[in-house]
Write a protein that holds these residues in place. Structure first.
Motif, PDB file in Angstrom:
ATOM      1  N   TRP A  12       0.761  -1.231   0.092  1.00 61.65           N
ATOM      2  CA  TRP A  12       0.143   0.124  -0.028  1.00 61.65           C
ATOM      3  C   TRP A  12       0.872   1.362  -0.010  1.00 61.65           C
ATOM      4  CZ3 TRP A  12      -3.374  -2.366   4.262  1.00 61.65           C
ATOM      5  CH2 TRP A  12      -4.518  -3.298   3.716  1.00 61.65           C
ATOM      6  N   LEU A  13       2.012   1.023   0.482  1.00 58.25           N
ATOM      7  CA  LEU A  13       3.008   2.201   0.295  1.00 58.25           C
ATOM      8  C   LEU A  13       3.491   2.794  -1.123  1.00 58.25           C
ATOM      9  CD1 LEU A  13       5.250   1.715   3.378  1.00 58.25           C
ATOM     10  CD2 LEU A  13       3.519   3.215   3.354  1.00 58.25           C
ATOM     11  N   GLN A  14       3.457   1.639  -1.965  1.00 57.83           N
ATOM     12  CA  GLN A  14       4.055   2.023  -3.254  1.00 57.83           C
ATOM     13  C   GLN A  14       3.079   2.999  -3.949  1.00 57.83           C
ATOM     14  OE1 GLN A  14       4.172  -1.773  -5.167  1.00 57.83           O
ATOM     15  NE2 GLN A  14       5.809  -2.250  -3.774  1.00 57.83           N
ATOM     16  N   THR A  15       3.606   3.961  -4.678  1.00 56.57           N
ATOM     17  CA  THR A  15       3.031   4.983  -5.406  1.00 56.57           C
ATOM     18  C   THR A  15       2.208   4.329  -6.405  1.00 56.57           C
ATOM     19  OG1 THR A  15       4.856   5.349  -6.878  1.00 56.57           O
ATOM     20  CG2 THR A  15       4.161   6.907  -5.008  1.00 56.57           C
ATOM     21  N   PRO A  16       1.014   4.867  -6.585  1.00 57.87           N
ATOM     22  CA  PRO A  16       0.155   5.949  -5.923  1.00 57.87           C
ATOM     23  C   PRO A  16       0.067   5.315  -4.597  1.00 57.87           C
ATOM     24  CG  PRO A  16      -1.365   5.160  -7.600  1.00 57.87           C
ATOM     25  CD  PRO A  16      -0.030   4.252  -7.830  1.00 57.87           C
ATOM     26  N   VAL A  17       0.452   5.869  -3.347  1.00 58.76           N
ATOM     27  CA  VAL A  17       0.165   5.321  -2.127  1.00 58.76           C
ATOM     28  C   VAL A  17      -1.320   4.992  -2.133  1.00 58.76           C
ATOM     29  CG1 VAL A  17       0.678   5.670   0.196  1.00 58.76           C
ATOM     30  CG2 VAL A  17       2.039   6.626  -1.459  1.00 58.76           C
ATOM     31  N   HIS A  18      -1.682   3.818  -1.388  1.00 59.23           N
ATOM     32  CA  HIS A  18      -3.063   3.639  -1.389  1.00 59.23           C
ATOM     33  C   HIS A  18      -3.956   4.440  -0.541  1.00 59.23           C
ATOM     34  CE1 HIS A  18      -6.296   0.899   0.368  1.00 59.23           C
ATOM     35  NE2 HIS A  18      -6.564   0.953  -0.859  1.00 59.23           N
ATOM     36  N   SER A  19      -3.771   4.886   0.546  1.00 59.50           N
ATOM     37  CA  SER A  19      -4.508   5.790   1.145  1.00 59.50           C
ATOM     38  C   SER A  19      -3.493   6.390   2.325  1.00 59.50           C
ATOM     39  CB  SER A  19      -5.590   5.149   1.888  1.00 59.50           C
ATOM     40  OG  SER A  19      -5.319   4.460   2.877  1.00 59.50           O
ATOM     41  N   PHE A  20      -4.217   7.660   2.775  1.00 60.00           N
ATOM     42  CA  PHE A  20      -3.497   8.738   3.629  1.00 60.00           C
ATOM     43  C   PHE A  20      -4.440   8.958   4.770  1.00 60.00           C
ATOM     44  CE2 PHE A  20      -0.883   9.590  -0.087  1.00 60.00           C
ATOM     45  CZ  PHE A  20       0.521   9.563   0.495  1.00 60.00           C
ATOM     46  N   THR A  21      -3.970   9.215   5.965  1.00 57.21           N
ATOM     47  CA  THR A  21      -4.933   9.701   6.940  1.00 57.21           C
ATOM     48  C   THR A  21      -4.533  11.099   6.794  1.00 57.21           C
ATOM     49  OG1 THR A  21      -3.160   9.486   8.880  1.00 57.21           O
ATOM     50  CG2 THR A  21      -4.876   7.751   8.680  1.00 57.21           C
ATOM     51  N   LEU A  22      -5.514  12.315   7.352  1.00 59.43           N
ATOM     52  CA  LEU A  22      -5.018  13.864   7.064  1.00 59.43           C
ATOM     53  C   LEU A  22      -6.254  14.450   7.824  1.00 59.43           C
ATOM     54  CD1 LEU A  22      -7.576  14.624   5.049  1.00 59.43           C
ATOM     55  CD2 LEU A  22      -6.424  13.699   3.236  1.00 59.43           C
ATOM     56  N   LEU A  23      -5.964  15.537   7.988  1.00 53.59           N
ATOM     57  CA  LEU A  23      -6.687  16.490   8.827  1.00 53.59           C
ATOM     58  C   LEU A  23      -7.389  17.540   7.891  1.00 53.59           C
ATOM     59  CD1 LEU A  23      -4.235  17.139  11.778  1.00 53.59           C
ATOM     60  CD2 LEU A  23      -6.404  15.690  11.732  1.00 53.59           C
ATOM     61  N   ARG A  24      -8.630  17.511   8.020  1.00 55.04           N
ATOM     62  CA  ARG A  24      -9.392  18.404   6.945  1.00 55.04           C
ATOM     63  C   ARG A  24      -9.021  20.056   6.961  1.00 55.04           C
ATOM     64  NH1 ARG A  24     -14.033  15.992   4.741  1.00 55.04           N
ATOM     65  NH2 ARG A  24     -14.136  17.985   3.624  1.00 55.04           N
ATOM     66  N   ALA A  25      -8.876  20.465   8.172  1.00 57.99           N
ATOM     67  CA  ALA A  25      -8.628  22.027   8.127  1.00 57.99           C
ATOM     68  C   ALA A  25      -7.524  22.420   7.351  1.00 57.99           C
ATOM     69  CB  ALA A  25      -8.388  22.321   9.628  1.00 57.99           C
ATOM     70  N   GLU A  26      -6.285  21.588   7.342  1.00 55.04           N
ATOM     71  CA  GLU A  26      -5.298  21.828   6.527  1.00 55.04           C
ATOM     72  C   GLU A  26      -5.348  21.275   5.187  1.00 55.04           C
ATOM     73  OE1 GLU A  26      -2.330  20.348   9.275  1.00 55.04           O
ATOM     74  OE2 GLU A  26      -2.307  18.548   8.195  1.00 55.04           O
ATOM     75  N   PHE A  27      -5.955  20.199   4.953  1.00 53.48           N
ATOM     76  CA  PHE A  27      -6.087  19.536   3.634  1.00 53.48           C
ATOM     77  C   PHE A  27      -6.946  20.252   2.694  1.00 53.48           C
ATOM     78  CE2 PHE A  27      -8.068  16.952   0.238  1.00 53.48           C
ATOM     79  CZ  PHE A  27      -6.863  16.369  -0.123  1.00 53.48           C
TER      80      PHE A  27
END
Ligand code: FAD
Ligand code: FAD
Ligand code: AMP
Lengths: 255, 322, 431
Positions: C95-110
């Protein structure tokens, strides 16, 4: 025709100030920024005076290049032009530097009759930049203004002081700092926001000012102010309220 | 020459500054000079309280505000070169200090809440609040004089030191300034002063209508306390006088006990109660920020809590007296 | 000022709106992106993980510049029932190979970053403005109204999220019913990056997704989630609104209860709650979708109901981005033919089909009905956890084969065999 300058600062939103767990160190990298609350009153006062008397309003700010985001916001609040004095080193200025930079930029680029500042900046709240700027420009000034009227070439300002109200007359050009009770800032609408992006912005770089600005104050630390308290909570039922009263009386703070 | 200078609007503030100034002057092996105007009677009083020199400012024309003294003070400072200059952080004091600092090209720590003297560097280490009270900034001054404005009641007033002598010197009048007073509306003296109260019951927007203040007043009466409020209660609703609101832009208080009723506890308000000995709060929202800075809190509707609390206090206090 | 007219007004600077604005501005169109928050993302929340494929098609290699938290390498699903739980974990370094499968993120900054991309591309971004209505002239949407101000455009894109005012005002759907939405509540809990990596057995800066079904939602339709960010944890619950109302639970109380469960408490111990937020999730599925386009209007993202809600897992950002992209292509085509009528915009479903949104929604068409089966949240987790606990419990009584245990487990539960068979069939088809 009244030429007004309003000075505003782009500051960290206090609501976003976090401390790192277990220490008093501030974590500011994720904080968002906004136009200092107090300065919204200065901007509104400038714009409403212009509406009454004609003339022009320019907004000016000193900051790091990141403060560019403030320009559209300030212009949507009414001023027709913004002056952006910026340099990467301008995000940690102390008030004497800010005032000197403003004075230098204003002297070289702007004509004015009246300068309006906020009561204090939302982050430092030093309440110095206004008075220092007036001294640097060698113009008369007053602080704590809760009502402002322009009569031809002079202003009448009501000052709210500890011991009452003092009404002063000042010939223009002059500088005032205004209190929040002076007005109610309007909230920009969609058309104001659209109009803002068409208004001119004058970029002034540190090098354009042809001098350096040394600090007079040195900051040693900025740490979260701790307010450690017991944090005991009681419910609202009778027994708990009685317990609350007992505990309070035991502390010996009520005689 | 050197010296520790102080400037304050009135006697109370002057005595507070004399208290700190005397200690600093001793460490710097220098003298304390205090400014005085209007009432030259006070010169001896100031000397008795620790001033070595009293600098009398000449009386002003009727239409001149106090700020008209700035050129005279600046000139004197340029001549005498004081090492430290402390000014009371009143509305006027803050303006005067900033303008004097501007003219002297020196640093000013505004609203200093604590200071220490660093013996080795012979400099002041000063603390002040920033970010609306959420953080403390510690600063030193790189230029001279080292200036600070000091919030009222930060220090206890100086006590008379018995047999002291000092100099009294009158300064020459300056030219009148461009700012002219056209009217004055002194404030009617309020009964009860929140800044000195030992017990403060403070109300916020949790109160629904002005009449309900009676509920709060009753508790205040039982506890022998004064009524205070948050800014919106005074500035927007005008239910209580402006000088009774507490916080960053209002009064800073140091009561023995503060009871906040229907107050959310935003930082701008809380900054003003930092020095209360005991902080209590009543709020129906258990997540209200005020509870984070409280010693004891009651989670509940103030309309049911207050009457009961008043009754309980009355009972307990009554019993204690018997 | 001369009356201004835009080619497209996009309402809502969430992932759907900003994607559409970015692509249209890149083509040089006059685009206005309106957001009610002071900054884009300031009021937005979600569980915590975005699948990459959709954004990678819009901004290839976006992870080089976007503000992201951790790439997810580990997935865990837990069935919870009282004191018991059974978990299944899958770790896949691919899952780390590009395109990386999925990311956690925070909406305010994203969200701020994505809206900023649109602005850089030339879109006009107006924040702090709430759109109050659409302007309709002889049956056709011609612009929007915000406060006193009316602004016109050839086409309006409704990207205003789950409780879309615009689709309602434009007559594309009726007001939502409680059963058609879920409430999500989440806390952001701060912990040091090292603590997180250790607790979740992750290599430096890699992430995990934990999903929970069963008694975490007090037997109501819904589930729990936990995502690891760099130095915080996103922990939350999603519960059907009608269920909440029926049981008179408050979502924040349920969440506090969830936090105190023995499976969760140690994972977040010592953490500081930094934020609390709640948000609606559309959950009626594809069958209940609004009209996706009308005369002068297109609907994207949550506003169109493009969310897959499996209770324990909510997926919508990728669909929001993909539908935003499809809408942008639709607008470009409509502009080429200078026809923004319903007819001119009618290619929109085709573009949705081309980039997978349509098929994904189709595939999960039956999920909402299946998920409405209350057995899923009470009886099944109980059977599964009982069974597993039985299998792992050794107490000296004579051993029994697994099949026997299973039969007994089901028999002693409230589930009927016919229901089990039916649910297995439905579940297999809809999940
Ligand atoms: C630049 C600046 C300077 C400021 N300076 C000051 C200042 O000096 N002093 C100051 O006070 N403010 C100041 N403010 C304002 C401050 O930010 C807050 O807005 C203000 O303190 C909030 O007042 P409040 O707590 O009364 O009201 P709210 O924030 O509205 O809180 C009301 C509370 O009452 C509770 N409540 C409601 N009903 C009940 C009930 N029936 N029973 C029990 N509880 C109930 C609610 O849960 C809520 O927590 C300043 C703001 C700015 C921007
Ligand atoms: C609890 C929860 C957990 C979730 N977990 C995940 C997850 O882990 N992964 C995932 O992919 N998805 C998840 N989702 C779903 C995901 O958040 C949404 O599908 C996605 O945000 C949809 O994007 P959008 O742009 O359509 O809408 P939104 O992100 O909701 O954006 C709509 C924007 O429009 C603005 N707006 C609304 N009305 C107006 C108006 N009248 N005027 C101006 N602006 C307006 C809003 O402020 C907002 O910025 C979750 C959702 C919830 C609630
Ligand atoms: N960086 C700045 N740029 C422009 N004006 C400023 C800046 N900092 C302060 N001011 C003005 O000076 C006032 C007082 O600021 P301060 O002395 O920092 O409390 C503010 O309300 C502003 O009007």
């Amino acid at each position: 025709m009244l030429r007004i300058i309003t000075c505003f600062k782009w500051v960290i939103d206090q609501a976003d100030i976090k401390t790192s767990p277990g220490s008093r160190e501030l974590l500011l990298d994720r904080a968002s920024y906004r136009i200092s609350d107090y300065d919204r009153f200065a901007i509104e006062e400038a714009v409403s005076l212009q509406e009454q008397h004609g003339g022009s309003t320019a907004a000016i700010t000193v900051g790091s290049p990141a403060a560019r985001k403030s320009l559209k916001d300030v212009l949507s609040r009414g001023p027709e032009k913004a002056y952006f004095v910026n340099d990467p080193s301008f995000d940690t200025l102390e008030p004497s530097q800010t005032a000197s930079i403003l004075a230098s930029a204003i002297r070289s680029q702007l004509e004015y009759d009246l300068i309006i500042c906020g009561e204090g900046s939302g982050d430092l709240y030093a309440q110095q930049v206004g008075p220092r700027l007036a001294e640097a420009l060698n113009i008369p000034m007053t602080t704590c203004v809760s009502k402002l009227t322009v009569y031809g070439t002079q202003i009448i300002a009501e000052r709210k002081l500890d011991d009452g109200i003092e009404v002063v007359a000042i010939p223009l050009p002059a500088l005032v700092t205004v209190l929040p009770e002076i007005n109610t800032p309007r909230i920009p609408g969609l058309k104001d926001t659209l109009a803002a992006s068409k208004k001119p912005v004058v970029d002034i770089k540190a090098t354009d000012l042809g001098q350096s600005f040394e600090p007079c104050l040195q900051t040693i630390t900025i740490l979260a102010s701790s307010m450690e308290r017991n944090g005991v909570k009681f419910s609202a039922d009778g027994a708990d309220i009685r317990k609350f009263v007992e505990v309070i009386l035991k502390t010996g703070n009520i005689s | 020459m050197a010296g520790v200078w102080i400037l304050a609007d009135n006697r109370d503030r002057t005595l507070e500054l004399l208290n700190v100034a005397a200690g600093l002057a001793e460490k710097l092996d220098t003298k304390v000079a205090a400014f005085l105007w209007n009432d030259s009677q006070l010169a001896e009083d100031y000397i008795a309280h620790g001033a070595d020199e009293v600098l009398i400012l000449p009386s002003l024309e009727e239409d001149q505000p106090l700020e008209a003294y700035i050129p005279t003070i600046v000139e004197e400072a340029l001549r005498q070169d004081p090492d430290i200059f402390l000014v009371a952080a009143t509305a006027r004091g803050k303006e005067m200090a900033a303008r004097i600092a501007g003219r002297l090209n020196t640093g000013l720590c505004s609203g200093c809440t604590a200071l220490q003297f660093d013996e080795t560097g012979k400099k002041l280490i000063m603390e002040r609040l920033v970010f609306g009270g959420a953080a403390v900034q510690t600063v030193t001054c790189l230029t001279r004089p080292q200036m600070a404005t000091i919030a009222p009641r930060t220090f206890a007033p100086a006590v008379p030191l018995g047999d002291r002598t000092g100099q009294v010197r009158e300064l020459a009048a300056g030219l009148p300034g461009l700012v002219r007073i056209v009217d004055r509306k002194p404030k009617a003296k309020q009964s009860g002063d929140v800044s000195d109260a030992k017990v403060l019951i403070c109300v916020g927007r949790g109160l629904e209508k002005e009449e309900d203040l009676a509920l709060v007043r009753e508790l205040a009466n039982v506890l022998g306390g004064e009524l205070a409020c948050t800014r919106p209660i005074a500035e927007e609703l005008h239910w209580l006088p402006e000088e009774t609101y507490i916080g960053l832009s209002g009064q800073k208080v140091k009561p023995d006990i503060y009871i906040g009723v229907g107050i959310s506890g935003q930082i701008q308000h809380v900054t003003g109660i930092r020095d209360a000995r005991l902080i209590c709060a009543i709020n129906r929202d258990e997540n209200a920020a005020i509870f984070e800075v409280s010693d004891y809190g009651i989670v509940g509707d103030l309309y049911s809590v207050l009457p009961e609390l008043t009754r309980e206090f009355k009972r307990a206090l009554g019993a204690g007296k018997e | 000022m001369a009356e201004e007219k835009f080619t497209a007004i996009i309402v809502g600077a969430g992932p759907a709106g900003s994607t559409a604005a970015y692509l249209l501005a890149q083509e040089g169109l006059d685009v206005l992106l309106i957001e009610r928050g002071e900054t884009p993302g300031s009021k937005n929340m979600f569980g915590g993980r975005m699948y990459s494929y959709a954004l990678n098609q819009v901004i290839p290699g976006f992870w080089e510049e976007a503000p992201l938290q951790r790439p997810v390498v580990k997935e865990t699903v837990s069935f919870m029932s009282g004191k018991r739980s059974v978990s299944m974990t899958c770790q896949d370094q691919n899952w780390l190979q590009t395109p990386v499968h999925s990311f956690t993120l925070l909406r305010a900054e994203f969200d701020a970053w994505l809206a900023n991309k649109a602005e850089e591309a030339g879109a006009m971004l107006a924040c702090g403005i709430r759109v109050d209505d659409v302007l309709i002239e002889s049956g056709r949407v011609t612009g929007v109204r915000a406060g006193e101000d009316e602004i016109h455009a050839d086409v309006v894109i409704a990207a205003d999220g789950a409780n879309s005012l615009l689709t309602e005002r434009a007559g594309l759907r009726k007001a939502l019913l409680p059963g058609q939405v879920a409430t999500g509540a989440k806390q952001l809990i701060e912990l040091s990056a090292d603590t997180i990596s250790q607790r979740f057995q992750l290599e430096d800066k890699q992430g995990a997704a934990y999903l929970y079904v069963g008694s975490c939602s007090s037997g109501m339709q819904g589930g729990g989630f936990l995502y690891t960010n760099l130095d915080s944890i996103s922990l939350g619950l999603v519960v059907n609104v009608a269920d909440l109302q029926r049981n008179q639970y408050k979502i924040n109380e349920l969440l506090e209860d969830f936090k105190s469960q023995p499976q969760i408490a140690p994972l977040i111990a010592g953490g500081q709650v930094a934020e609390y937020s709640a948000h609606l999730v559309p959950e009626a599925g594809f069958n209940m979708r609004p009209e996706l386009f009308g005369d002068g209007i297109l609907v994207v993202g949550d506003a169109a109901g493009f969310v897959i809600n499996l209770g324990y897992q909510v997926r919508g950002m990728d669909l929001a981005i993909a539908s935003g992209a499809a809408a942008a292509r639709t607008v470009m085509q409509a502009r080429a033919g200078n026809d923004f009528s319903e007819q001119g915009l009618s290619q929109y479903p085709d573009f949705l089909k081309q980039n997978g949104v349509w098929d994904t929604m189709e595939a999960y068409r039956h999920t909402p009905l299946f998920l409405d089966t209350r057995r899923l949240y009470e009886a099944y987790p109980q059977v599964v956890t009982d069974l597993a606990a039985d299998a792992f419990t050794v107490d000296g009584s004579p051993p029994e084969h697994l099949l026997g245990k299973m039969m007994r487990g089901v028999k002693s539960s409230s589930i009927k065999w016919s229901q089990l068979a039916g649910d297995a069939w439905k579940g297999g088809r809809s999940l």
